[in-house]
Design an enzyme around this catalytic site. Structure first.
Site, PDB file in Angstrom:
ATOM      1  N   TYR A 141      16.814  50.691 -25.715  1.00 24.33           N
ATOM      2  CA  TYR A 141      17.589  51.312 -24.625  1.00 24.33           C
ATOM      3  C   TYR A 141      19.043  51.070 -24.862  1.00 24.33           C
ATOM      4  CZ  TYR A 141      18.541  52.830 -19.634  1.00 24.33           C
ATOM      5  OH  TYR A 141      18.906  53.002 -18.670  1.00 24.33           O
ATOM      6  N   ASP A 236      24.666  46.641 -29.791  1.00 22.64           N
ATOM      7  CA  ASP A 236      24.449  46.875 -28.293  1.00 22.64           C
ATOM      8  C   ASP A 236      24.007  45.473 -27.848  1.00 22.64           C
ATOM      9  OD1 ASP A 236      23.857  46.860 -25.436  1.00 22.64           O
ATOM     10  OD2 ASP A 236      22.915  49.117 -25.716  1.00 22.64           O
ATOM     11  N   LYS A 268      26.172  43.037 -17.870  1.00 23.43           N
ATOM     12  CA  LYS A 268      25.142  42.048 -17.266  1.00 23.43           C
ATOM     13  C   LYS A 268      25.904  40.907 -16.885  1.00 23.43           C
ATOM     14  CE  LYS A 268      20.953  44.416 -18.893  1.00 23.43           C
ATOM     15  NZ  LYS A 268      20.196  44.968 -17.655  1.00 23.43           N
TER      16      LYS A 268
END
Ligand code: PLP
Length: 439
Positions: A141, A236, A268
């Site tokens: 994702y 990522d 994050k």
């Protein structure tokens, strides 16, 4: 206010009552907890019930909730003004802090969400290579970027959707989706389409189909294959970055093995709970971004001073002691999960990637020693997770409301918090043992 009435009211004004699908408890059923506050390792719902948190805002809360140094930095920054739309020194400090930790990042651009970071990284890769195709891995994702939603994990896995409505066929056709950890598939894709592939994008360690670590050498080989064909590797690290170690996953792997991706994305932890994300990498590639180069990217709130202050305070506090504690808590808890499930007779594997972990259920996956790709994950007995989750929840433990998410611990999960989880595990494991397939 009860969780039930809060959810009912929310559904009248917000689609599904939530602002991000996994929060709706779709795969575990029941009423989502509406949270009122969070402190340290605990969250408290609108009914005043406290839970030990294993979601950690899906990653940012490395230091625990409302860490005093972070809250103070935010308050001080807010008092100086909420948003300027002009450069600030704190943005440079944050970029420099990230570069010190990840030397592969020669230049960094701050954005507001991980989705923006990966979207921009793709555009940049296309801009510098002059090619359109992108390779991604099933179950990875990268945010809700149109081109990257095919076979995505996270909420898409939770909802068991093949992809999403609303993405044009033209966009979808530019994405080549391959099985994770399958280098032969990568070689074959490049043999067939090499001259048209702009980039390979991969989660540094997959953690949105549950935790599936890259096999040894996988990421290094991706860099090699991409470079042999004039394509870029985008790693990522929105989820892994500055969580699995001071230099993120690359710090555990590429830095040790002596290779680097061309671009990395972060989010994050670098926002410490406020909206900050970033893309960074080789200066030559990054300098293709406007205003230096021809690839356009911008943001009204990019590098927002309050958000930047939260990120900087978080990274500055994330020292060796923090990582040592997060690693130790993750090791203790994951062992306790495994022991409880084994005692209840549930075939399972606790999968790890650094201090991230999650559990897959089933005889087949246990016999195979774990799942290494999305197809294997989807073949597991994930229906055992809902009763496991609800048993934990009723004992005051807030695990992720989906089998396909990592469990996030913080540096302030102290012995009391850990004990509450460990004590709740045997009953949860029995509930998993008694579960029956749905439908
Ligand atoms: N990339 C990865 C690996 C993620 O885990 C996520 C979010 O979970 C994203 C990108 C998207 O980040 P955001 O939700 O901030 O858009």
């Amino acid at each position: 206010m009860s969780n039930e009435s809060a959810f009912a009211r929310a559904r009248t004004v917000i689609p599904g009552g939530v602002n991000s699908p996994v929060r709706a408890y779709g795969s575990v059923g029941g009423t989502p907890r509406f949270l009122a506050s969070a402190r340290g390792p605990y969250v408290t719902d609108v009914e005043g019930r406290e839970y030990v948190d294993l979601v950690g805002s899906w990653g940012p809360a490395l230091l625990g909730h409302a860490h005093p140094a972070v809250v103070e930095a935010v308050q001080q920054a807010a008092a100086r003004g909420l948003s300027f739309g002009a450069p600030t020194e704190a943005e440079v400090d944050l970029a420099a802090e990230i570069r010190t930790r990840v030397p592969a990042v020669e230049r960094l651009r701050l954005v507001s969400t991980g989705t923006e970071a990966t979207m921009t990284a793709l555009r940049l890769a296309r801009g510098v290579t002059g090619r359109d195709r992108v390779v991604k891995f099933a179950g990875c994702y990268h945010g809700h970027v149109d081109a990257l939603l095919a076979s995505a994990g996270s909420g898409v896995a939770t909802l068991a959707l093949p992809g999403t409505a609303g993405v044009s066929a033209a966009v979808a056709s530019e994405t080549i989706v391959l099985p994770y950890n399958d280098l032969a598939a990568v070689e074959a894709a490049f043999a067939q389409h090499g001259g048209t592939i702009a980039a390979v994008i991969t989660e540094a360690a997959a953690a949105n189909m549950g935790v599936v670590a890259p096999l040894p050498g996988f990421n290094a080989a991706l860099a090699r294959i991409a470079h042999e064909h004039g394509a870029l590797l985008i790693q990522d690290e929105v989820l892994t970055g500055f969580r699995v170690g001071p230099g993120g996953w690359w710090g555990l792997e590429g830095a040790v093995e002596g290779w680097a991706p061309d671009l990395l994305t972060f989010g994050k932890v670098i926002g410490g709970g406020l909206p900050v994300a970033a893309l960074g990498g080789r200066a030559e590639v990054m300098d293709a971004l406007a205003p230096v180069g021809p690839v356009y990217q911008a943001g009204t709130l990019s590098g927002n001073p309050v958000a930047t202050a939260a990120g900087l305070a978080t990274l500055r506090a994330a020292d060796a002691g923090v990582y040592g504690r997060v690693d130790a808590v993750a090791a203790e808890l994951s062992a306790a999960v495994g022991a409880a499930l084994a005692a209840a007779g549930v075939a399972h594997v606790v999968q790890h990637a650094g201090n991230l972990f999650s559990t897959v259920f089933g005889e087949q996956v246990a016999a195979a020693g774990g799942a290494h790709d999305y197809a294997q994950v989807l073949g597991t007995e994930s229906w055992r997770y809902a009763p496991f989750f609800h048993s934990l929840l009723s004992a005051g433990v807030y695990a992720p409301p989906s089998a396909f998410e990592a469990w996030f611990v913080s540096a302030v999960h102290d012995d009391a918090a850990v004990s509450r989880i460990v004590e709740a595990l045997p009953a949860a494991a029995r509930a998993a043992a008694e579960a029956a397939p749905v439908g």
